[in-house]
Motif scaffolding. Sequence first.
Motif, short mmCIF file in Angstrom:
data_model
loop_
_atom_site.label_atom_id
_atom_site.label_comp_id
_atom_site.label_asym_id
_atom_site.label_seq_id
_atom_site.Cartn_x
_atom_site.Cartn_y
_atom_site.Cartn_z
N ARG B 216 0.85 -1.20 0.00
CA ARG B 216 0.00 0.00 0.00
C ARG B 216 0.88 1.24 0.00
O ARG B 216 1.94 1.24 0.61
CB ARG B 216 -0.86 0.05 1.27
CG ARG B 216 -1.72 -1.15 1.51
CD ARG B 216 -2.95 -1.13 0.62
NE ARG B 216 -3.60 -2.43 0.65
CZ ARG B 216 -4.46 -2.80 1.59
NH1 ARG B 216 -4.77 -1.97 2.56
NH2 ARG B 216 -5.01 -3.98 1.56
N LEU B 221 -2.92 5.33 4.69
CA LEU B 221 -2.86 4.24 5.67
C LEU B 221 -2.97 4.81 7.08
O LEU B 221 -2.43 5.87 7.36
CB LEU B 221 -1.53 3.50 5.56
CG LEU B 221 -1.44 2.28 4.66
CD1 LEU B 221 -0.03 1.74 4.70
CD2 LEU B 221 -2.42 1.21 5.07
N ASP B 225 -4.84 0.29 10.32
CA ASP B 225 -4.74 -0.52 9.10
C ASP B 225 -3.47 -1.35 9.12
O ASP B 225 -3.46 -2.53 8.80
CB ASP B 225 -4.69 0.39 7.85
CG ASP B 225 -5.95 1.21 7.71
OD1 ASP B 225 -6.96 0.83 8.31
OD2 ASP B 225 -5.90 2.24 7.01
N GLU B 228 -3.55 -4.21 11.54
CA GLU B 228 -4.46 -5.24 11.09
C GLU B 228 -3.82 -6.07 9.97
O GLU B 228 -3.92 -7.30 9.95
CB GLU B 228 -5.77 -4.61 10.63
CG GLU B 228 -6.92 -5.55 10.78
CD GLU B 228 -8.25 -4.87 10.51
OE1 GLU B 228 -8.36 -3.65 10.80
OE2 GLU B 228 -9.14 -5.54 9.99
N SER B 234 -7.42 -6.88 14.49
CA SER B 234 -7.15 -5.51 14.92
C SER B 234 -6.86 -5.50 16.42
O SER B 234 -7.40 -6.30 17.17
CB SER B 234 -8.35 -4.62 14.61
OG SER B 234 -9.48 -5.12 15.27
#
Lengths: 442, 487
Positions: B216, B221, B225, B228, B234
Amino acid sequence: MNMNLKKTLSDYGTILVLILLGLGFSIVTIEEQWPTGNKAAKSLLQDVISTSPANGSNVLVLVRQGGDGKAFADALASESVAAGLNVLQIAVTQPVGARKALISIGQSGNSLPFIFADRHMANFCNEQLPRLSTQHPSLSTARVFTPSSHKWPNFLKKENLLNILKQISVVAIIAIGMTMIIITAGIDLSVGSLIAFSGVITALVIQSVGGGTPTTTHLFLGAFSGIIACGLIGMFTGGMVTAFGIPAFIVTLGVMFVARGMSFILADSDPVLVANPDFGWLGRGELLGLPNTVLLMALLFILAHLLMTRTSVGRYIYAVGGNPEAARLSGVPVKWVLVFVYTLCGVLAGLGGVMEASLHVTGDPKAGNMLELQVIAAVVVGGTSLAGGQGRIFGTLVGALIIGVIRNGMNLTGVEAHMQSVVYGVVILIAVLVDRLKAKIR
Amino acid sequence: MSGIHKRFPGVHALKDVDLELHTGECLALLGENGAGKSTLIKMLGGAHLPDEGTISFNGNPIQIHGPQDALAAGIAVIYQEFNLVPWLSARENIFLGQEPGRVCILPAKRERERAVELFKQLGADIDPATLCCDLTVAEQQIVEIAKALATDARILVMDEPSAALSPREVDGLFRVIDGLKERGIGIIYISHRLDEIFTVADRVTFLRDGAHVGTRPIVGLTRGDMIELMVGRSIDQEYPKEITEIGDVRIACKGLNRGKKVQDVSLEVRRGEIVGLTGLVGSGRTETARILFGADRPESGTIMMNGSELQIRNPRDAIATGICLLTEDRKSQGLVLGQTVLENFGLPNLKSFSRFSWIDLGRERSSIEDHGRQLQIKMTGPDQVAATLSGGNQQKVVLAKWLERNAEVLLFDEPTRGIDVGAKYEIYQLMNRLVAKGKAILMISSELPEVLGMSDRIVVMHEGRIKGEITDVPNATQQDIMKIAVG
């Protein structure tokens, strides 16, 4: 390569080498064997009685002089009597005497259906009987019997195998202590000199407390003095290594010279005799058919193995060798452990010295010369890493056996001394090479 | 790198992993311990060969069979453990392995000029003649980077470069990285500190259990995130601090002195309290803990436990009185790496497992298995060699060995260094459980969010002295700490 196979090879590789060496020496030393002793006598008589009815017949027992000849002759005679035969004469002698014995029986005119002989005398009879029987007809019916021979490697004979164990016992016992020291990433070069020192101290103490006729108590007192003296020297070495941080190589090099020199000074440069043959019990005696030194070696190896694998001390020794700082920060008494292993190695070297002195019933200041290198070689060949932290007690036993088997095999096959030295060197280099390759595989 | 597979005996370490690095970008590689980050970069450095898959550089497939191949391809890897020779100078270390021939006269003058130039580019003021053992950790880091740049590397891989650095030094490192990016050098950056990733990275590649779970761009972000993607679930709260009742003073020291590193240090930790001890690297935090643990002897000063004075001559004494130290460097001080988990676990506990020195192996084994389950240590069994465990699991083994001692005072030196978010969280929860039982914890850390998140009280050191204390932790900020820490 399969991972399990690799692990097996690296764990038991040295045993494999030992087996291969044994096999090799067995094959090259296969020879015709002529058995002697009780068992051979018994089976010979059984063969004779089963083939010919012989009750009450006359027998001449003919065995060459020397070795276990007398015992074999006695065994043959007593088996013959037990089988109901009549033993005319037992001759343990040279060919001249055998000839005399045959002639005297021939002259007496007694019938002589059986001659029981060993290999040498059987050859003699087969050559001489035809000629003698022309002069003495009563000998013409004589038949010579000798235990049947078979092929068997000289290397694999029981006496030879025991001999190997006996020869390695001193080196192997000291190698126990050396293994522990090398696992802590140290070394001890002084053990060879300590053998002499211990032997000399032992003999001198026996001489001074026992005078010309030392008793068993005096012998024990002497042996303990020798062992304890070496233990104290080991403790001193350990103290120098831990308290001042001097490399063990240097400390023990110094101790090596001091101990050797002191042995010669104390002994006045000559071997010190022990005036009681009982002193030879440890080095020459046997128990249940096994030499005492071999039994002692086996016992010490089992104890050392348990110490290293099942007790706190053993764990500490491995930890100190693997990472002394982590060990210290985990509460391991690092200095105590180091002093312990050097002291133990000193005690074992002292014991080795007593064994050596007992074998010769003499404390010899020249004993154990360069033996430290054989001890270190046994440990290294046995797979203990000089970098510390790794090694197995039984690996060391296998290492000592490999070195002993090579020496014995070369003696049996008539390799001369200088060549033997070359072979030792090569074996040590190969062992270290294998060790490195093992580390690489991991 | 595409379609990379790597199998070790019993482990499929990398499963079909792709990785792409552009010119002049900084790509962060994130994942828990054991996710395969180290294995992946070791392939770039030539320490491992991929079982399957290809590595290409500027579109051309390349084969990296050893470190020399990697250097020739323009890839330089800076491993977590520095590879510097302590008794050689900075200059000699930088050019080690790049000598013009096997036997030759070294172009010392040219090397010195180049070294000065490299240090200038990196914004560091290091004399190239200084021996590496005289450099600070941060300076050694700079030397490592200079060494990599001296090979004209086009790709620089950094494994946890900030782990040993203080916040100010990390800022310096980031400036260096920005400079390198401008010169078109691609950087792969591995760190467990998420804050840093936001500052330094352009894109992030996530690995989980040896598989590539996504790449990513950093823009867009969030921390949540990231966690996770790394952990696969999470985590609501990074620092699960629980309030416990704080009791009497458990351990205290007064006027400790040892050289320049520890000067007149007095502090106390109470029952049920976590005291955060922080400051720049080299400010004397570790040295103070080592004195409390008996690893070093103080020149003067007293240590008191439950109000009575203690004579601690060595770690053995400290352990016997119920003090334990989780060292900052678990590989060189915490574990005997060549030994098994069981043997490491047993070391300080053998007394309780043995009678007359004879160890009850069954009891010892079942005890480490219990701890292994509670701490969720990922190992094949108690007989696994410690060196083959990942960093987080190694730390858990060290923890297990002290938990079994049931020590009353726990000195934790950088307890979460080099450990992933999931394992960190477990260690924080463990700390909570310990203080709930009335234990006293002194936590040394350079990671300010952690210090702020977990401490009941914060003590800040500077150049061997205690410079200040923060009691109102919930309302303190990183700036408050830094103000004290820089003196």
